[in-house]
Design an enzyme around this catalytic site. Sequence first.
Site, short mmCIF file in Angstrom:
data_model
loop_
_atom_site.label_atom_id
_atom_site.label_comp_id
_atom_site.label_asym_id
_atom_site.label_seq_id
_atom_site.Cartn_x
_atom_site.Cartn_y
_atom_site.Cartn_z
N TYR A 233 0.72 -1.20 0.03
CA TYR A 233 -0.02 -0.13 0.13
C TYR A 233 0.76 1.17 0.00
O TYR A 233 0.77 1.84 -0.97
CB TYR A 233 -0.54 -0.05 1.06
CG TYR A 233 -1.85 0.97 1.33
CD1 TYR A 233 -3.09 1.03 0.48
CD2 TYR A 233 -1.70 2.36 2.47
CE1 TYR A 233 -4.16 2.24 0.66
CE2 TYR A 233 -2.58 3.13 2.38
CZ TYR A 233 -3.74 3.17 1.58
OH TYR A 233 -4.60 4.08 1.97
N VAL B 69 -9.85 1.58 12.97
CA VAL B 69 -9.87 1.42 14.30
C VAL B 69 -11.37 2.19 14.68
O VAL B 69 -11.83 1.80 15.64
CB VAL B 69 -8.90 2.31 14.93
CG1 VAL B 69 -8.82 3.59 14.68
CG2 VAL B 69 -8.85 2.11 16.51
N ASN C 262 -14.07 -0.51 14.15
CA ASN C 262 -14.05 -1.65 15.06
C ASN C 262 -14.53 -1.28 16.32
O ASN C 262 -15.40 -1.97 16.70
CB ASN C 262 -12.51 -1.97 15.07
CG ASN C 262 -11.98 -3.36 14.23
OD1 ASN C 262 -12.82 -3.43 13.35
ND2 ASN C 262 -11.01 -3.75 14.64
P1 NAD Z 1 -12.66 1.98 0.38
O1 NAD Z 1 -11.90 0.68 0.49
O2 NAD Z 1 -13.95 2.22 0.79
O3 NAD Z 1 -12.77 2.27 -1.05
C1 NAD Z 1 -12.03 2.01 -2.31
C2 NAD Z 1 -12.98 1.88 -3.59
O4 NAD Z 1 -11.97 1.38 -4.42
C3 NAD Z 1 -13.73 0.50 -3.24
O5 NAD Z 1 -15.13 0.77 -3.93
C4 NAD Z 1 -13.19 -0.63 -4.10
O6 NAD Z 1 -14.05 -1.43 -4.79
C5 NAD Z 1 -12.57 0.33 -5.29
N1 NAD Z 1 -11.54 -0.52 -6.10
C6 NAD Z 1 -10.44 -1.26 -5.08
N2 NAD Z 1 -9.66 -1.51 -6.31
C7 NAD Z 1 -9.96 -1.38 -7.47
C8 NAD Z 1 -9.67 -1.50 -8.89
N3 NAD Z 1 -8.73 -2.23 -9.05
N4 NAD Z 1 -10.26 -0.93 -9.91
C9 NAD Z 1 -11.57 -0.33 -9.36
N5 NAD Z 1 -11.91 -0.07 -8.34
C10 NAD Z 1 -11.41 -0.55 -7.14
O7 NAD Z 1 -11.69 2.89 0.75
P2 NAD Z 1 -11.82 4.56 1.09
O8 NAD Z 1 -11.50 4.70 2.54
O9 NAD Z 1 -13.02 5.14 0.66
O10 NAD Z 1 -10.52 4.99 0.36
C11 NAD Z 1 -10.74 5.88 -0.81
C12 NAD Z 1 -9.32 6.16 -1.25
O11 NAD Z 1 -8.72 7.04 -0.37
C13 NAD Z 1 -8.22 5.13 -1.47
O12 NAD Z 1 -7.42 5.35 -2.75
C14 NAD Z 1 -7.31 5.21 -0.32
O13 NAD Z 1 -6.08 4.64 -0.31
C15 NAD Z 1 -7.38 6.79 0.12
N6 NAD Z 1 -7.18 7.13 1.31
C16 NAD Z 1 -8.30 6.66 2.49
C17 NAD Z 1 -8.10 6.94 3.88
C18 NAD Z 1 -9.00 6.81 4.81
O14 NAD Z 1 -8.94 7.17 5.96
N7 NAD Z 1 -10.24 6.54 4.55
C19 NAD Z 1 -7.01 7.41 4.25
C20 NAD Z 1 -5.83 7.55 3.13
C21 NAD Z 1 -6.11 7.39 1.87
N1 UDP Z 2 -6.28 -0.29 16.29
C1 UDP Z 2 -6.84 -0.67 17.53
N2 UDP Z 2 -7.72 -1.36 17.54
C2 UDP Z 2 -8.27 -1.97 16.34
C3 UDP Z 2 -8.03 -1.54 15.09
C4 UDP Z 2 -6.88 -0.66 14.99
O1 UDP Z 2 -6.05 -0.37 18.45
O2 UDP Z 2 -9.40 -2.75 16.61
C5 UDP Z 2 -5.16 0.81 16.33
C6 UDP Z 2 -3.90 0.32 15.16
O3 UDP Z 2 -3.00 -0.57 15.66
C7 UDP Z 2 -3.43 1.68 14.62
C8 UDP Z 2 -4.90 2.68 15.07
O4 UDP Z 2 -5.80 2.10 15.73
O5 UDP Z 2 -2.38 1.91 15.74
C9 UDP Z 2 -5.17 3.14 13.57
O6 UDP Z 2 -5.67 1.85 12.86
P1 UDP Z 2 -6.08 1.66 11.58
O7 UDP Z 2 -6.15 0.46 11.02
O8 UDP Z 2 -7.66 2.33 11.69
O9 UDP Z 2 -5.34 2.95 10.68
P2 UDP Z 2 -3.85 3.19 10.19
O10 UDP Z 2 -3.12 2.32 11.09
O11 UDP Z 2 -3.83 2.75 8.69
O12 UDP Z 2 -3.86 4.57 10.59
#
Ligand code: NAD
Ligand code: UDP
Length: 319
Positions: free
Chosen positions: A149, A191, A194
């Site tokens: 990732y 998190v 969850n």
């Molecule tokens: P999500 O998993 O809900 O959404 C991702 C979407 O992309 C899904 O609908 C999935 O089906 C689609 N997808 C995955 N692979 C695909 C492919 N090969 N072709 C077409 N569609 C595909 O996640 P999200 O939280 O909505 O994240 C959206 C974007 O934002 C992602 O790129 C993620 O990396 C980025 N992002 C999210 C967060 C967050 O906290 N939610 C943080 C940092 C970055």
């Molecule tokens: N985490 C936790 N309990 C859970 C899920 C996640 O304590 O049930 C912690 C995890 O280890 C991390 C933080 O929460 O330190 C955020 O995790 P998440 O997977 O949401 O996001 P990311 O690590 O990608 O920022």
Amino acid sequence: MSRFSGKRVLVTGGAGFLGSHLCEHLLIEGADVLCVDNFFTGNKRNILALLDHPFFELLRHDVTFPLYVEVDEIFNLACPASPIHYQFDPVQTTKTSVHGAINMLGLAKRVRAKIMQASTSEVYGDPQVHPQREDYWGHVNPIGPRSCYDEGKRCAETLFFDYHRQHRLRIKVARIFNTYGPRMHPNDGRVVSNFVVQALRGDPITVYGDGTQTRSFCYVDDMVEGFLRLMCSGDDFLGPVNLGNPGEFTMLELASKVVELTGSRSSIVFAPLPTDDPRQRQPDIGLARERLDWQPTVVLDEGLRRTIDYFDQVLSGEK
Ligand code: NAD
Ligand code: UDP
Ligand code: UDP
């Protein structure tokens, strides 16, 4: 306000958590929206309310394959975002970030569209600089379980900047910090989902490690507004720009907030910390404030209340 009036806008990953909210807001702003998704982590239910909208179109497609459509702007969000999902098929995760970026950039080049990349705070890895500013290059393990990732997203940023330098593409790169809200996947292991689901079910709340690691949580509506402002910013502003809420909390603090707001009787249990789990994370959003006049407006308690309402409905089968 109709910042996207008459524009043909492609949202990849549009049936996911952030993508579905983005599609919704783009329709309100007058856009003609094409949502592309392969439904790996996304879900038709997320966009059910949009399917009847005359300016909304859904295409099942995997962005690792070429896509030929005519659009004015592209938001490239396709990529699984939670560790459980992106580690399920790590090779596909890298392909989605890298091949997906190449295809969407190739498309943007052919039709001269403006394109925004959903990058991530994970490009900073386990940061040694705190809070993180955009000029920090990061501390990322290239061969660990999170690398598919993190490195995929870093390579996508490289591709965006090379297409800009080589082909004069109009690009925008957003570095998204942890975002939460309605339509998060209940089982994606993140998190907030969850803790809320565990609290609502009365199950023990699983804190990984000692719970002193920190994260900064941004409510989804604030994040989407950041995307829209970034896309509308002048062509000289490419980013990368941090988007997130600077309010920083330990996981133990988050757990007690969730218990309090749900009125749950759940206990807190400790479980092992996953490999390469970053110790701390907080965005410096000075650049977004200055260039986009943007900052989050929803405080954690309020955002959690809305998220709890949503999961309450999901668990009771109403959604
Ligand atoms: P999500 O998993 O809900 O959404 C991702 C979407 O992309 C899904 O609908 C999935 O089906 C689609 N997808 C995955 N692979 C695909 C492919 N090969 N072709 C077409 N569609 C595909 O996640 P999200 O939280 O909505 O994240 C959206 C974007 O934002 C992602 O790129 C993620 O990396 C980025 N992002 C999210 C967060 C967050 O906290 N939610 C943080 C940092 C970055
Ligand atoms: N985490 C936790 N309990 C859970 C899920 C996640 O304590 O049930 C912690 C995890 O280890 C991390 C933080 O929460 O330190 C955020 O995790 P998440 O997977 O949401 O996001 P990311 O690590 O990608 O920022
Ligand atoms: N591509 C696409 N849609 C388009 C134009 C290109 O999916 O409308 C894909 C194409 O398959 C190619 C990739 O984008 O593999 C990169 O395109 P680019 O023109 O940059 O490179 P080239 O075609 O020269 O490899």
